[in-house]
Design a protein around this motif. Structure first.
Motif, mmCIF file in Angstrom:
data_model
loop_
_atom_site.group_PDB
_atom_site.id
_atom_site.type_symbol
_atom_site.label_atom_id
_atom_site.label_comp_id
_atom_site.label_asym_id
_atom_site.label_seq_id
_atom_site.Cartn_x
_atom_site.Cartn_y
_atom_site.Cartn_z
ATOM 1 N N ILE A 101 29.052 8.278 -12.581
ATOM 2 C CA ILE A 101 30.170 9.183 -12.291
ATOM 3 C C ILE A 101 29.712 10.168 -11.235
ATOM 4 O O ILE A 101 28.649 10.783 -11.363
ATOM 5 C CB ILE A 101 30.642 9.957 -13.539
ATOM 6 N N VAL A 102 30.533 10.297 -10.188
ATOM 7 C CA VAL A 102 30.315 11.323 -9.179
ATOM 8 C C VAL A 102 31.518 12.246 -9.267
ATOM 9 O O VAL A 102 32.596 11.928 -8.767
ATOM 10 C CB VAL A 102 30.191 10.717 -7.762
ATOM 11 N N GLY A 103 31.346 13.371 -9.940
ATOM 12 C CA GLY A 103 32.449 14.304 -10.147
ATOM 13 C C GLY A 103 32.301 15.015 -11.472
ATOM 14 O O GLY A 103 31.371 14.754 -12.251
ATOM 15 N N ARG A 104 33.238 15.905 -11.743
ATOM 16 C CA ARG A 104 33.204 16.713 -12.957
ATOM 17 C C ARG A 104 33.616 15.887 -14.176
ATOM 18 O O ARG A 104 34.493 15.041 -14.102
ATOM 19 C CB ARG A 104 34.151 17.900 -12.792
ATOM 20 N N VAL A 105 32.963 16.181 -15.308
ATOM 21 C CA VAL A 105 33.281 15.529 -16.583
ATOM 22 C C VAL A 105 33.718 16.619 -17.554
ATOM 23 O O VAL A 105 33.005 17.608 -17.748
ATOM 24 C CB VAL A 105 32.059 14.777 -17.157
ATOM 25 N N ARG A 106 34.909 16.433 -18.161
ATOM 26 C CA ARG A 106 35.413 17.361 -19.176
ATOM 27 C C ARG A 106 35.684 16.572 -20.437
ATOM 28 O O ARG A 106 36.392 15.569 -20.388
ATOM 29 C CB ARG A 106 36.738 18.006 -18.741
ATOM 30 N N GLY A 107 35.133 17.019 -21.561
ATOM 31 C CA GLY A 107 35.379 16.308 -22.804
ATOM 32 C C GLY A 107 35.005 17.109 -24.020
ATOM 33 O O GLY A 107 34.103 17.952 -23.965
ATOM 34 N N LEU A 108 35.705 16.835 -25.123
ATOM 35 C CA LEU A 108 35.323 17.457 -26.381
ATOM 36 C C LEU A 108 33.962 16.924 -26.821
ATOM 37 O O LEU A 108 33.086 17.684 -27.186
ATOM 38 C CB LEU A 108 36.380 17.179 -27.462
ATOM 39 N N LYS A 109 33.819 15.604 -26.769
ATOM 40 C CA LYS A 109 32.541 14.962 -27.081
ATOM 41 C C LYS A 109 32.129 14.141 -25.871
ATOM 42 O O LYS A 109 32.842 13.236 -25.471
ATOM 43 C CB LYS A 109 32.662 14.057 -28.303
ATOM 44 N N VAL A 110 30.977 14.459 -25.297
ATOM 45 C CA VAL A 110 30.469 13.742 -24.129
ATOM 46 C C VAL A 110 29.127 13.135 -24.512
ATOM 47 O O VAL A 110 28.268 13.818 -25.073
ATOM 48 C CB VAL A 110 30.311 14.681 -22.915
ATOM 49 N N ARG A 111 28.980 11.849 -24.196
ATOM 50 C CA ARG A 111 27.725 11.158 -24.512
ATOM 51 C C ARG A 111 27.232 10.414 -23.277
ATOM 52 O O ARG A 111 27.947 9.584 -22.723
ATOM 53 C CB ARG A 111 27.954 10.181 -25.658
ATOM 54 N N LEU A 112 26.015 10.727 -22.864
ATOM 55 C CA LEU A 112 25.355 10.023 -21.763
ATOM 56 C C LEU A 112 24.321 9.093 -22.378
ATOM 57 O O LEU A 112 23.386 9.549 -23.037
ATOM 58 C CB LEU A 112 24.667 11.001 -20.811
ATOM 59 N N THR A 113 24.504 7.800 -22.184
ATOM 60 C CA THR A 113 23.545 6.837 -22.713
ATOM 61 C C THR A 113 22.359 6.729 -21.749
ATOM 62 O O THR A 113 22.349 7.339 -20.680
ATOM 63 C CB THR A 113 24.194 5.461 -22.910
ATOM 64 N N ALA A 114 21.401 5.921 -22.115
ATOM 65 C CA ALA A 114 20.179 5.776 -21.307
ATOM 66 C C ALA A 114 20.464 5.231 -19.914
ATOM 67 O O ALA A 114 19.706 5.481 -18.977
ATOM 68 C CB ALA A 114 19.187 4.866 -22.035
ATOM 69 N N THR A 115 21.574 4.508 -19.727
ATOM 70 C CA THR A 115 21.891 3.922 -18.420
ATOM 71 C C THR A 115 22.850 4.800 -17.609
ATOM 72 O O THR A 115 23.249 4.408 -16.512
ATOM 73 C CB THR A 115 22.517 2.528 -18.609
ATOM 74 N N ALA A 116 23.206 5.968 -18.106
ATOM 75 C CA ALA A 116 24.174 6.846 -17.435
ATOM 76 C C ALA A 116 23.577 7.471 -16.175
ATOM 77 O O ALA A 116 22.390 7.804 -16.122
ATOM 78 C CB ALA A 116 24.637 7.938 -18.383
ATOM 79 N N ARG A 117 24.430 7.617 -15.159
ATOM 80 C CA ARG A 117 24.084 8.303 -13.913
ATOM 81 C C ARG A 117 25.237 9.243 -13.581
ATOM 82 O O ARG A 117 26.306 8.790 -13.187
ATOM 83 C CB ARG A 117 23.890 7.312 -12.748
#
Length: 171
Positions: A101-117
């Motif tokens: 993701i290139v940009g802002r992230v808005r969330g109640l629950k946000v999860r970045l896994t090991a492969t997230a960028r």
């Protein structure tokens, strides 16, 4: 436990019972019927890895992105697949990021896994970042991260992504 039936009491005759209810006794319309069990939740919309979308996506349901989206996404549950790339703002109750993701992230629950960028700010109520996730930006906790009140302070670049950076390099 058992009660005596009221067979001998006066009541509607058999041919009257088959007639529709009179205006004095309103009968609920079929659309007023409310089932006790909730309807089954529809499956998530899946955007396959060979799909490239330019534009914004908005739903009250769930989306699973495997392809590329250049634009903002708003959903209930948003899952970003490992092969996915999002260039724009992401807003959802639950966000699971496996891709880029290139940009802002808005969330109640946000999860970045090991492969997230992720390249951008994350505004969340709760966050989980697995070991191996790549993240460049700031993290801000808010009780209501889905509200847009903080958005006016920092205007988003036009085009739903990081387009102005390219324009500055050319000029």
């Amino acid at each position: 436990m058992f009660s005596k039936s009221k067979i001998n009491e006066p009541g509607p005759k058999a041919d009257e019972a088959a007639k529709p209810a009179s205006p004095e006794m309103p009968r609920p319309a079929p659309q007023d019927f409310k089932p006790s069990a909730p309807k089954a939740k529809p499956p998530a919309s899946v955007l396959s890895n060979d799909l490239h979308i330019t534009g914004n996506l908005k739903t009250t349901g769930d989306i699973q992105v495997e392809g590329t989206v250049e634009g903002d996404i708003r959903a209930h549950l948003l899952t970003i697949g490992e092969s996915a790339t999002i260039k724009g703002e992401v807003t959802a109750d639950d966000v699971v990021i496996n891709g880029r993701i290139v940009g802002r992230v808005r969330g109640l629950k946000v999860r970045l896994t090991a492969t997230a960028r992720v390249e951008g700010d994350i505004i969340h109520k709760t966050i989980a970042i697995e070991s191996g996730a790549h993240f460049e930006g700031s993290v801000q906790r808010q009780d209501d991260p889905l509200s847009q009140k903080g958005k006016a302070a920092a205007p988003a670049p036009q085009g739903g992504g990081q387009q102005p950076a390219k324009a500055q390099q050319n000029g």
